[in-house]
Design a protein around this motif. Sequence first.
Motif, PDB file in Angstrom:
ATOM      1  N   UNK A  49       0.882  -1.201  -0.344  1.00  0.00           N
ATOM      2  CA  UNK A  49      -0.123  -0.040   0.642  1.00  0.00           C
ATOM      3  C   UNK A  49       1.049   1.282  -0.027  1.00  0.00           C
ATOM      4  N   UNK A  50       1.787   1.100   1.245  1.00  0.00           N
ATOM      5  CA  UNK A  50       2.819   2.380   0.965  1.00  0.00           C
ATOM      6  C   UNK A  50       3.219   2.686  -0.293  1.00  0.00           C
ATOM      7  N   UNK A  51       4.003   1.778  -0.901  1.00  0.00           N
ATOM      8  CA  UNK A  51       5.228   1.669  -2.391  1.00  0.00           C
ATOM      9  C   UNK A  51       3.676   2.407  -3.198  1.00  0.00           C
ATOM     10  N   UNK A  52       2.869   1.675  -3.300  1.00  0.00           N
ATOM     11  CA  UNK A  52       1.427   2.638  -4.600  1.00  0.00           C
ATOM     12  C   UNK A  52       1.398   3.483  -4.216  1.00  0.00           C
ATOM     13  N   UNK A  53       1.604   3.902  -3.283  1.00  0.00           N
ATOM     14  CA  UNK A  53       1.096   5.208  -3.087  1.00  0.00           C
ATOM     15  C   UNK A  53       1.824   6.605  -3.170  1.00  0.00           C
ATOM     16  N   UNK A  54       3.053   6.014  -2.378  1.00  0.00           N
ATOM     17  CA  UNK A  54       4.330   6.622  -2.332  1.00  0.00           C
ATOM     18  C   UNK A  54       4.926   6.820  -3.686  1.00  0.00           C
ATOM     19  N   UNK A  55       4.749   6.136  -4.529  1.00  0.00           N
ATOM     20  CA  UNK A  55       5.085   6.395  -5.962  1.00  0.00           C
ATOM     21  C   UNK A  55       4.279   6.791  -6.990  1.00  0.00           C
ATOM     22  N   UNK A  56       3.021   6.913  -6.953  1.00  0.00           N
ATOM     23  CA  UNK A  56       2.018   7.220  -7.629  1.00  0.00           C
ATOM     24  C   UNK A  56       1.712   9.145  -7.225  1.00  0.00           C
ATOM     25  N   UNK A  57       2.112   9.704  -6.301  1.00  0.00           N
ATOM     26  CA  UNK A  57       1.706  11.127  -5.513  1.00  0.00           C
ATOM     27  C   UNK A  57       2.255  11.839  -6.614  1.00  0.00           C
ATOM     28  N   UNK A  58       3.930  11.756  -6.744  1.00  0.00           N
ATOM     29  CA  UNK A  58       4.797  12.488  -7.288  1.00  0.00           C
ATOM     30  C   UNK A  58       4.952  12.445  -9.214  1.00  0.00           C
ATOM     31  N   UNK A  59       3.764  11.145  -9.485  1.00  0.00           N
ATOM     32  CA  UNK A  59       3.504  11.528 -10.857  1.00  0.00           C
ATOM     33  C   UNK A  59       2.142  12.310 -10.627  1.00  0.00           C
ATOM     34  N   UNK A  60       1.260  12.409  -9.996  1.00  0.00           N
ATOM     35  CA  UNK A  60       0.288  13.132 -10.400  1.00  0.00           C
ATOM     36  C   UNK A  60       0.226  14.151 -10.118  1.00  0.00           C
ATOM     37  N   UNK A  61       1.199  14.792  -8.535  1.00  0.00           N
ATOM     38  CA  UNK A  61       0.900  16.012  -7.878  1.00  0.00           C
ATOM     39  C   UNK A  61       2.215  16.844  -8.758  1.00  0.00           C
ATOM     40  N   UNK A  62       3.229  15.836  -8.758  1.00  0.00           N
ATOM     41  CA  UNK A  62       5.277  16.953  -9.059  1.00  0.00           C
ATOM     42  C   UNK A  62       5.080  16.665 -11.006  1.00  0.00           C
ATOM     43  N   UNK A  63       4.634  15.501 -11.092  1.00  0.00           N
ATOM     44  CA  UNK A  63       5.156  15.723 -12.630  1.00  0.00           C
ATOM     45  C   UNK A  63       4.141  15.562 -13.734  1.00  0.00           C
ATOM     46  N   UNK A  64       2.142  16.151 -12.555  1.00  0.00           N
ATOM     47  CA  UNK A  64       1.722  15.985 -13.852  1.00  0.00           C
ATOM     48  C   UNK A  64       2.377  15.131 -14.727  1.00  0.00           C
ATOM     49  N   UNK A  65       1.961  13.579 -15.103  1.00  0.00           N
ATOM     50  CA  UNK A  65       1.947  13.098 -15.965  1.00  0.00           C
ATOM     51  C   UNK A  65       0.721  12.743 -16.474  1.00  0.00           C
ATOM     52  N   UNK A  66      -0.733  12.693 -15.689  1.00  0.00           N
ATOM     53  CA  UNK A  66      -2.227  12.563 -16.124  1.00  0.00           C
ATOM     54  C   UNK A  66      -3.101  13.949 -15.910  1.00  0.00           C
ATOM     55  N   UNK A  67      -3.700  14.852 -16.828  1.00  0.00           N
ATOM     56  CA  UNK A  67      -4.483  15.730 -17.142  1.00  0.00           C
ATOM     57  C   UNK A  67      -5.922  15.935 -17.081  1.00  0.00           C
ATOM     58  N   UNK A  68      -6.202  16.425 -16.655  1.00  0.00           N
ATOM     59  CA  UNK A  68      -7.689  16.455 -16.396  1.00  0.00           C
ATOM     60  C   UNK A  68      -8.392  17.472 -17.149  1.00  0.00           C
ATOM     61  N   UNK A  69      -9.738  17.123 -17.726  1.00  0.00           N
ATOM     62  CA  UNK A  69     -10.475  17.905 -18.922  1.00  0.00           C
ATOM     63  C   UNK A  69     -11.875  18.997 -17.893  1.00  0.00           C
ATOM     64  N   UNK A  70     -12.175  19.884 -19.356  1.00  0.00           N
ATOM     65  CA  UNK A  70     -13.789  20.052 -18.847  1.00  0.00           C
ATOM     66  C   UNK A  70     -14.797  19.193 -19.933  1.00  0.00           C
ATOM     67  N   UNK A  71     -15.781  18.951 -19.248  1.00  0.00           N
ATOM     68  CA  UNK A  71     -16.874  18.192 -20.552  1.00  0.00           C
ATOM     69  C   UNK A  71     -17.649  19.763 -21.863  1.00  0.00           C
ATOM     70  N   UNK A  72     -17.186  20.676 -20.826  1.00  0.00           N
ATOM     71  CA  UNK A  72     -17.336  21.145 -22.092  1.00  0.00           C
ATOM     72  C   UNK A  72     -16.299  22.323 -22.814  1.00  0.00           C
ATOM     73  N   UNK A  73     -15.719  22.605 -22.683  1.00  0.00           N
ATOM     74  CA  UNK A  73     -14.492  23.045 -23.018  1.00  0.00           C
ATOM     75  C   UNK A  73     -12.774  21.571 -23.923  1.00  0.00           C
ATOM     76  N   UNK A  74     -12.936  21.007 -23.085  1.00  0.00           N
ATOM     77  CA  UNK A  74     -12.455  19.928 -23.786  1.00  0.00           C
ATOM     78  C   UNK A  74     -12.625  19.295 -25.327  1.00  0.00           C
ATOM     79  N   UNK A  75     -11.926  19.479 -26.011  1.00  0.00           N
ATOM     80  CA  UNK A  75     -12.371  19.191 -27.749  1.00  0.00           C
ATOM     81  C   UNK A  75     -11.464  17.991 -27.713  1.00  0.00           C
ATOM     82  N   UNK A  76     -12.437  16.721 -27.686  1.00  0.00           N
ATOM     83  CA  UNK A  76     -11.382  15.733 -28.471  1.00  0.00           C
ATOM     84  C   UNK A  76     -11.900  15.117 -29.796  1.00  0.00           C
ATOM     85  N   UNK A  77     -10.361  14.896 -30.497  1.00  0.00           N
ATOM     86  CA  UNK A  77     -10.918  13.915 -31.981  1.00  0.00           C
ATOM     87  C   UNK A  77     -12.406  13.158 -31.529  1.00  0.00           C
ATOM     88  N   UNK A  78     -12.596  13.118 -33.312  1.00  0.00           N
ATOM     89  CA  UNK A  78     -14.426  12.250 -32.878  1.00  0.00           C
ATOM     90  C   UNK A  78     -13.370  10.590 -33.327  1.00  0.00           C
TER      91      UNK A  78
END
Length: 453
Positions: free
Chosen positions: A424-453
Amino acid sequence: MALLVHFLACAFGLGSWVAINGLWVELPLIVNELPEGWDLPSYLTVIIQLANLGPLLVTLMHKLCPGRLKETVVIYTILTIGILACFLLAFFWKETTVMAGALHSTAFLVMTFFLSLVDCTSSVTFLPFMMQLPPKYITTYFIGEGLSGFVPGLVALGQGVGIARCVNITRGPNDTSPVRAVAASESLYTMQTEYLPPNFSTEVFFFFLAAMMAISLVAFVLLGRVPRTFELSTENLVSDTVSSVSSGLDNPVAANQKAHARKSEEAGQSRPLLGKPGYSVSQLAFIYFLVIWVNGLTNGVLPSVQTYSCMPYGNIAYHLSAALASMANPLACVIAMFLPKRSLRFLGMLSLLGTGFGAYNMAMAALSPCPLLQASAAGEALIVLSWVFFTGTLSYVKVMVGVMLRDQSHSALVWCGAAVQVGSMVGALSMFPLVNVYHLFQSGDICNTKCPL
């Protein structure tokens, strides 16, 4: 009186993990309000791991000052803290402060730590107390512990989730107020996501969690007052060595087996005479690998990115994923109770299947804000089912490997607990920098994000 004790044992077990499970199923509404946004689950996974300080302190007290720390005192304390934390959350969960140059939901994160501390500590205090009762009531306690995930999920489904709609708003030339949606251009008109209110508010849900903790505390008090002349007489109690947290942690399995031997006929239960399976070194290594791998995925890696995998499909998909996955955990435990399968090959294949569902969830998170089948009912159904099957299959594996190691020896079970925390600890600590420091995952908005069809 027996029915009353069963009810109290179930209600007592309900307070073990109801607070944290409740926070997880409420996240679909919370992430739209707090400044951490989609990164909030990754903060929660780390906070929950830090809260293992509670069990560590209890264990140290048991080793350094044996016999001085009574589980009754600890249980009174943590349940009271849990009630107060849930109650305060209802009033202050939206409060924010500036830390390290950024806005953070300090009150929510602090209260989450205390709730995590309560639930983690319950793992090493509730069961030693319940071992003073005949074994049939311990089974009822575990049913209540399973309901601690099922009940909040059920209430969250009744709560519903705010349906999002896109609203065209006008912004003045000097308007610098934060808008949740990202503007598509610098024009005076922009689309903003507006969330319709759920059936009842987040504040009401937190009051519900406080009530569940209060019910658990009342049940604990009443369990301590059940007449000793009934089934709590000394002849029905396990040995005095489990009257404290320290002794309860020494060898709970041996004590439980001894009590079960005395009461098996009365309880109407029969347990297979399995003895010690005598697993080889390679088999034990494989079992512990499963423990680390499964708990790393379910407690650290995937929860950190659940918002990124579900939110692009809409709030309803995220809401159903969180609620139904929370309910799948106790359901898997019930299935494991009635349909146990100890084959290492079967558990390995089931772990591989669950990992496959987790890989799909991770892939959709990596593709955020434009995952596969985003604007379709099939995409929403797939992500919900993938999260439910991911949680259910790996929960079954966790239960079965725990049962197998329990029958191996007490020391094997202790190492199982250590492997759970490591994974549990290895999983949590390994993901925290990827999500909050390096921002490998991007958020979006259903009204303004333009995705290819």
